[in-house]
Design a protein around this motif. Structure first.
Motif, PDB file in Angstrom:
ATOM      1  N   GLU A 231     -38.311 -69.441 146.323  1.00 19.32           N
ATOM      2  CA  GLU A 231     -36.749 -69.465 146.458  1.00 19.32           C
ATOM      3  C   GLU A 231     -36.282 -67.872 146.275  1.00 19.32           C
ATOM      4  O   GLU A 231     -35.046 -67.547 146.043  1.00 19.32           O
ATOM      5  CB  GLU A 231     -36.273 -70.611 145.600  1.00 19.32           C
ATOM      6  CG  GLU A 231     -36.607 -71.778 145.856  1.00 19.32           C
ATOM      7  CD  GLU A 231     -35.528 -72.722 144.896  1.00 19.32           C
ATOM      8  OE1 GLU A 231     -34.537 -73.451 145.430  1.00 19.32           O
ATOM      9  OE2 GLU A 231     -35.778 -72.688 143.766  1.00 19.32           O
TER      10      GLU A 231
ATOM     11  N   HIS B  16     -31.138 -68.001 139.119  1.00 17.46           N
ATOM     12  CA  HIS B  16     -30.946 -68.992 139.601  1.00 17.46           C
ATOM     13  C   HIS B  16     -31.603 -70.256 138.733  1.00 17.46           C
ATOM     14  O   HIS B  16     -32.857 -69.774 138.233  1.00 17.46           O
ATOM     15  CB  HIS B  16     -31.765 -69.221 141.046  1.00 17.46           C
ATOM     16  CG  HIS B  16     -32.261 -70.854 141.478  1.00 17.46           C
ATOM     17  ND1 HIS B  16     -31.307 -71.762 141.646  1.00 17.46           N
ATOM     18  CD2 HIS B  16     -33.387 -71.570 141.391  1.00 17.46           C
ATOM     19  CE1 HIS B  16     -31.922 -72.843 141.910  1.00 17.46           C
ATOM     20  NE2 HIS B  16     -33.256 -72.660 142.021  1.00 17.46           N
TER      21      HIS B  16
ATOM     22  N   HIS C 140     -32.041 -74.248 136.750  1.00 15.84           N
ATOM     23  CA  HIS C 140     -32.008 -75.897 136.823  1.00 15.84           C
ATOM     24  C   HIS C 140     -31.478 -76.209 135.472  1.00 15.84           C
ATOM     25  O   HIS C 140     -31.906 -77.229 134.696  1.00 15.84           O
ATOM     26  CB  HIS C 140     -33.218 -76.561 137.138  1.00 15.84           C
ATOM     27  CG  HIS C 140     -34.182 -75.838 138.186  1.00 15.84           C
ATOM     28  ND1 HIS C 140     -35.277 -75.886 138.195  1.00 15.84           N
ATOM     29  CD2 HIS C 140     -33.462 -75.286 139.252  1.00 15.84           C
ATOM     30  CE1 HIS C 140     -35.862 -75.327 139.526  1.00 15.84           C
ATOM     31  NE2 HIS C 140     -34.616 -75.095 140.189  1.00 15.84           N
TER      32      HIS C 140
ATOM     33  N   LEU D 202     -35.552 -77.027 148.401  1.00 14.45           N
ATOM     34  CA  LEU D 202     -35.559 -75.676 147.934  1.00 14.45           C
ATOM     35  C   LEU D 202     -35.155 -74.740 148.913  1.00 14.45           C
ATOM     36  O   LEU D 202     -35.165 -75.168 150.189  1.00 14.45           O
ATOM     37  CB  LEU D 202     -37.103 -75.561 147.616  1.00 14.45           C
ATOM     38  CG  LEU D 202     -37.698 -76.249 146.641  1.00 14.45           C
ATOM     39  CD1 LEU D 202     -39.267 -76.026 146.571  1.00 14.45           C
ATOM     40  CD2 LEU D 202     -37.133 -76.110 145.178  1.00 14.45           C
TER      41      LEU D 202
ATOM     42  N   HIS E  73     -30.036 -80.031 142.125  1.00 13.06           N
ATOM     43  CA  HIS E  73     -31.210 -79.070 142.212  1.00 13.06           C
ATOM     44  C   HIS E  73     -30.780 -78.050 140.918  1.00 13.06           C
ATOM     45  O   HIS E  73     -31.685 -77.998 140.081  1.00 13.06           O
ATOM     46  CB  HIS E  73     -31.122 -78.206 143.433  1.00 13.06           C
ATOM     47  CG  HIS E  73     -32.067 -77.122 143.552  1.00 13.06           C
ATOM     48  ND1 HIS E  73     -32.579 -76.388 144.686  1.00 13.06           N
ATOM     49  CD2 HIS E  73     -32.736 -76.246 142.578  1.00 13.06           C
ATOM     50  CE1 HIS E  73     -33.417 -75.417 144.304  1.00 13.06           C
ATOM     51  NE2 HIS E  73     -33.546 -75.405 143.276  1.00 13.06           N
TER      52      HIS E  73
HETATM   53 ZN   LIG Z   1     -34.804 -73.897 141.991  1.00 14.43          ZN
END
Ligand SMILES: [Zn+2]
Length: 253
Positions: free
Chosen positions: A77, A96, A98, A142, A167
């Motif tokens: 990613e 980034h 979660h 993704l 996500h």
């Molecule tokens: Zn991710």
């Protein structure tokens, strides 16, 4: 701070901090734009943030192509980072994550909004990017190519934060410390909002308060959090470059 060896050390520290502060787990990542080459960025090889070491830090072009050493498999990613740096010249760091308390807001339509002053920079207008809208209902969610990364970056626009449906989220900053700071306080805001809404109607920050706090958030605030978080993970604290006169603001206390 432009010494590249120190910059790489700081990126390792950021990974450890975000793991320790419940923003990253075995997954998620944090990058920095290369301080000497705005067309490149620095990001670890694909590894859990809590165990990342100096030798794991790789360099990439904004397209996600590897530059130089390849100590291991890159994150699939990484295009999230390149596409945001491409769209936002002022952004110097991208996270980034979660972040667990944030995810529920991406799947319920319940709007996340700052309710505590330290959380103001997440903004009063937080979008929720849904990969399904443009790329259909058969992706694995993704962001694995530049087309997906650019669509996410366009959705983020000029904001600091965007959710990613089912996500996680992306957080950007004009420095590594700023992106880490906003990420930590977004997770805290989400957790507090879930708790507060079980107690009744929430009196959120106003747009004017959000703007005033965000504009006043400067060096001293970031240093104070960073020093504490470094201590928690046993990493050396390398003081940042900030001026006590300019950097001191009303949010510092
Ligand atoms: Zn991710």
């Amino acid at each position: 701070m432009t010494d590249i060896a120190s910059v790489r050390e700081e990126l390792v520290t950021a990974n450890r901090i975000l793991a320790n502060e419940n923003v990253l787990d075995s997954f998620g990542h944090v990058s920095m734009r290369h301080p000497h080459d705005p067309g490149h960025f620095l990001l670890s090889r694909a590894r859990a943030p809590e165990v990342i070491e100096l030798g794991d830090i790789m360099e990439f072009e904004l397209t996600g192509d590897i530059v130089g050493a390849e100590p291991g498999k890159p994150y699939s990613e990484r295009f999230i980072h390149g596409a945001i740096y491409e769209a936002r010249p002022e952004v110097m760091s991208v996270v980034h994550n979660h972040s667990p308390s944030v995810i529920p807001f991406s799947v319920t339509g319940r709007q996340m909004r700052p309710l505590m002053h330290m959380c103001a920079p997440i903004g009063g207008d937080i979008p929720n990017w849904d990969i399904r809208t443009k790329f259909g209902d058969c992706t694995n969610l993704l962001v694995t190519n530049m087309a997906m990364g650019r669509d996410l970056a366009a959705h983020l626009g000029g904001r600091n934060v965007s959710l990613m449906r089912g996500h996680g989220s992306v957080v950007v900053g004009r420095s590594l410390r700023e992106a880490v700071f906003t990420s930590v306080y977004m997770e805290l805001n989400a957790d507090m909002q879930i708790k507060a809404q079980t107690m009744g109607k929430i009196n959120f920050l106003s747009d004017g308060e959000i703007e005033a706090i965000t504009a006043g958030r400067k060096g001293f605030t970031f240093e104070r959090g960073w020093e504490n978080w470094c201590n928690r993970v046993g990493r050396p604290y390398l003081p940042g470059e900030w001026d006590i006169g300019e950097g001191y603001s009303q949010t510092d206390r």
